[in-house]
Write an enzyme that holds these catalytic residues in place. Structure first.
Site, PDB file in Angstrom:
ATOM      1  N   LYS A 291      21.709  82.609   6.125  1.00  0.00           N
ATOM      2  CA  LYS A 291      21.877  81.395   5.538  1.00  0.00           C
ATOM      3  C   LYS A 291      20.597  80.994   5.413  1.00  0.00           C
ATOM      4  O   LYS A 291      19.717  80.799   6.372  1.00  0.00           O
ATOM      5  CB  LYS A 291      22.917  80.625   6.585  1.00  0.00           C
ATOM      6  CG  LYS A 291      23.185  78.989   5.763  1.00  0.00           C
ATOM      7  CD  LYS A 291      24.383  78.498   6.936  1.00  0.00           C
ATOM      8  CE  LYS A 291      24.793  77.176   6.427  1.00  0.00           C
ATOM      9  NZ  LYS A 291      25.615  76.493   7.599  1.00  0.00           N
TER      10      LYS A 291
ATOM     11  N   SER B 106      30.071  75.087   5.454  1.00  0.00           N
ATOM     12  CA  SER B 106      28.819  75.129   4.575  1.00  0.00           C
ATOM     13  C   SER B 106      28.168  76.685   4.252  1.00  0.00           C
ATOM     14  O   SER B 106      27.560  76.786   3.429  1.00  0.00           O
ATOM     15  CB  SER B 106      27.526  74.571   5.103  1.00  0.00           C
ATOM     16  OG  SER B 106      27.365  74.717   6.441  1.00  0.00           O
TER      17      SER B 106
ATOM     18  N   SER C 200      31.627  75.734   9.910  1.00  0.00           N
ATOM     19  CA  SER C 200      30.836  76.335   8.666  1.00  0.00           C
ATOM     20  C   SER C 200      30.899  77.866   8.627  1.00  0.00           C
ATOM     21  O   SER C 200      30.344  78.351   7.563  1.00  0.00           O
ATOM     22  CB  SER C 200      29.272  75.529   8.448  1.00  0.00           C
ATOM     23  OG  SER C 200      29.783  74.248   7.968  1.00  0.00           O
TER      24      SER C 200
HETATM   25  N1  GLN Z   1      32.343  70.741   6.999  1.00  0.00           N
HETATM   26  C1  GLN Z   1      31.839  70.167   8.266  1.00  0.00           C
HETATM   27  C2  GLN Z   1      30.768  69.443   7.695  1.00  0.00           C
HETATM   28  O1  GLN Z   1      30.150  69.047   6.844  1.00  0.00           O
HETATM   29  C3  GLN Z   1      30.996  71.378   9.088  1.00  0.00           C
HETATM   30  C4  GLN Z   1      29.715  71.890   8.614  1.00  0.00           C
HETATM   31  C5  GLN Z   1      29.123  72.617   9.372  1.00  0.00           C
HETATM   32  O2  GLN Z   1      29.512  73.398  10.443  1.00  0.00           O
HETATM   33  N2  GLN Z   1      27.848  72.785   9.139  1.00  0.00           N
HETATM   34  O3  GLN Z   1      30.135  68.627   8.563  1.00  0.00           O
END
Ligand code: GLN
Length: 466
Positions: free
Chosen positions: A74, A149, A173
């Protein structure tokens, strides 16, 4: 699906394939892919490393299990000398000065990094649309989002462009995109894997997480990345999880699920009925299933976003164009900071910085931030009590199937609510695994802190049960 890592390892050892051909093939698929999963290819690095593995095999030397296995990263991890953009305009040209501990451990084990993967900018999002590289498209249906994400990472694994990928999970994410693309994704216990070199979003819940097509591959990669790291004071030493330690789930006697996750209007009817039939199948194996009380989804989502926004506002304050980022000069220093940040951060990231600074500001922090911390303690306590009664907690990954590309951008609140089932386990810092079974977006398996082994064990049991 069986272990890809073992299979490729055998093929390399038996000289049925060369590492160079394997890497070339994967790089070609990544280059041609139409799902927008790639921020940057690491082709030179990957091909150089592959040639070394081939030379070793040709000389009759033995190779380790991960040696020559291609993987994705990532684009929020430092890998020295490579672009690390966090899918943001601000860091579009930023090159890592060092390598993240988790990634270094994989490199030391001989795994081959192929690609920096598309994701929501700074981890902010649940759909991988908050990115300057174009929305990641779902591996199963390209009209739908890839999830976020770590969307690019999950899609790459689902499409076999990488054997495994390393995502990052702050509030879901890794688990949510794994669910949206029907692969495995683990958020280990907080602190099991060093966060050093993972760009900080919300430091108190950020976790390094592997995504793969089998439990065995998750186990292998988890073992390699785990361990205490002097550069991350929240890490702890953990025992290796042996393959045979997770093959038999006889000691798992009770499983719990949260009643209010299932008995509410927000859950898709099909996901609900599929979840309930998974529960029946577990019961039929002689396991006792208990319905548990838990906090309302709205409380979980509000607590998580209050704390995550506060932490990200604080973490991102260093990105002002001085040491990092595309600096935009203005009339004076203050203006330079303002213009650099307002021009280079996305709408979603700015929303979080503004929200986070608000909850931390004098006059508000007692009412909002401290209340969030207090709720978090209550949530953790609730988990501790639950795990006195049950060995495992099982839940859907998401209340709904993936949205169409474009929809989440129109309605951020709806996007935040899609995290209802993942964020609680992040606040509790618990090990949680998405398995591609049970519902259209999979199931989550959670155990008490430091019990990652039990999670993998139950996953093996579920694989044969539903
Ligand atoms: N969707 C969640 C957020 O936007 C989790 C994102 C993540 O785990 N980086 O905070």
């Amino acid at each position: 699906m069986d272990s890809q890592i073992h299979k490729i390892h055998q093929q390399l050892v038996n000289k049925e394939i060369t590492c160079t051909a394997l890497v070339q093939d994967k790089l070609k698929s990544l280059k041609q892919n139409t799902n927008n999963t790639v921020n940057a290819l690491l082709d030179n690095l990957a091909l150089n490393l592959a040639a070394k593995v081939d030379a070793k095999i040709a000389q009759g030397e033995s190779i380790g299990l991960l040696e020559g296995i291609p993987f994705g990263i990532k684009d929020v991890y430092m890998v020295q000398g490579t672009l690390t953009t966090a899918s943001s305009e601000l860091l579009k040209n930023y090159k890592s000065a060092y390598t993240a501990t988790a990634i270094q451990k994989l490199l030391d084990a001989g795994a081959i990094p192929l690609v920096k993967e598309n994701c929501d900018s700074f981890g902010h999002g649940s759909s991988s649309e908050n990115t300057i590289f174009g929305a990641v498209k779902n591996a199963i249906n390209p009209d739908l989002v890839g999830g976020g994400s770590s969307g690019g990472s999950a899609v790459n694994v689902a499409k076999d462009y990488t054997v495994f990928s390393i995502g990052g999970d702050t509030g879901g994410s890794v688990r949510q995109p794994a669910g949206y693309n029907n692969v495995y994704g683990l958020k280990p216990t907080y602190g099991r894997i060093s966060r050093y070199g993972l760009m900080a979003y919300a430091s108190s819940t950020d976790c390094v997480g592997p995504i793969a097509k089998s439990i065995e591959d998750i186990r292998i990669v988890l073992n390699v990345m785990s361990g205490k790291d002097q550069k991350d004071q929240t890490t702890y030493a953990s025992a290796e999880i042996a393959q045979d330690a997770i093959s038999d789930a006889k000691d798992i006697k009770t499983v719990g699920y949260f009643k209010n996750f299932i008995e509410n209007d927000a859950i898709d009817a099909q996901i609900k009925s599929d979840f309930l039939s998974a529960i029946e199948k577990i019961k039929a194996q002689g396991i006792q299933v208990k319905a548990l009380d838990f906090f309302e989804s709205n409380t979980l989502v509000s607590t998580y976003y209050t704390l995550a926004m506060a932490e990200t506002a604080s973490n991102l304050s260093r990105l002002d164009g001085t040491n990092y980022g595309n600096r935009i000069e203005a009339e004076n220093l203050k203006e330079t900071y303002a213009v650099t940040r307002s021009e280079n951060f996305s709408e979603e990231t700015k929303r979080r910085i503004v929200g986070g600074n608000q909850v931390l500001s004098q006059g508000f922090s007692d009412e909002i931030y401290l209340k969030g911390l207090n709720l978090r303690d209550q949530i953790s306590e609730n988990f501790e009590n639950d795990f006195k009664e049950v060995d495992i907690i099982i839940s859907p990954v998401t209340p709904n199937i993936p949205p169409k590309i474009g929809d989440s951008l129109k309605d951020p609140l709806a996007m935040y609510l899609s995290d209802a089932y993942t964020v609680g386990f992040s606040l509790g810092q618990l090990p949680t695994l998405t398995v591609p079974q049970g519902t259209a977006t999979g199931l989550q398996i959670t155990a008490a802190k430091n019990n990652d082994e039990l999670v993998l064990k139950f996953a093996n049991f579920l694989k044969d049960t539903i």
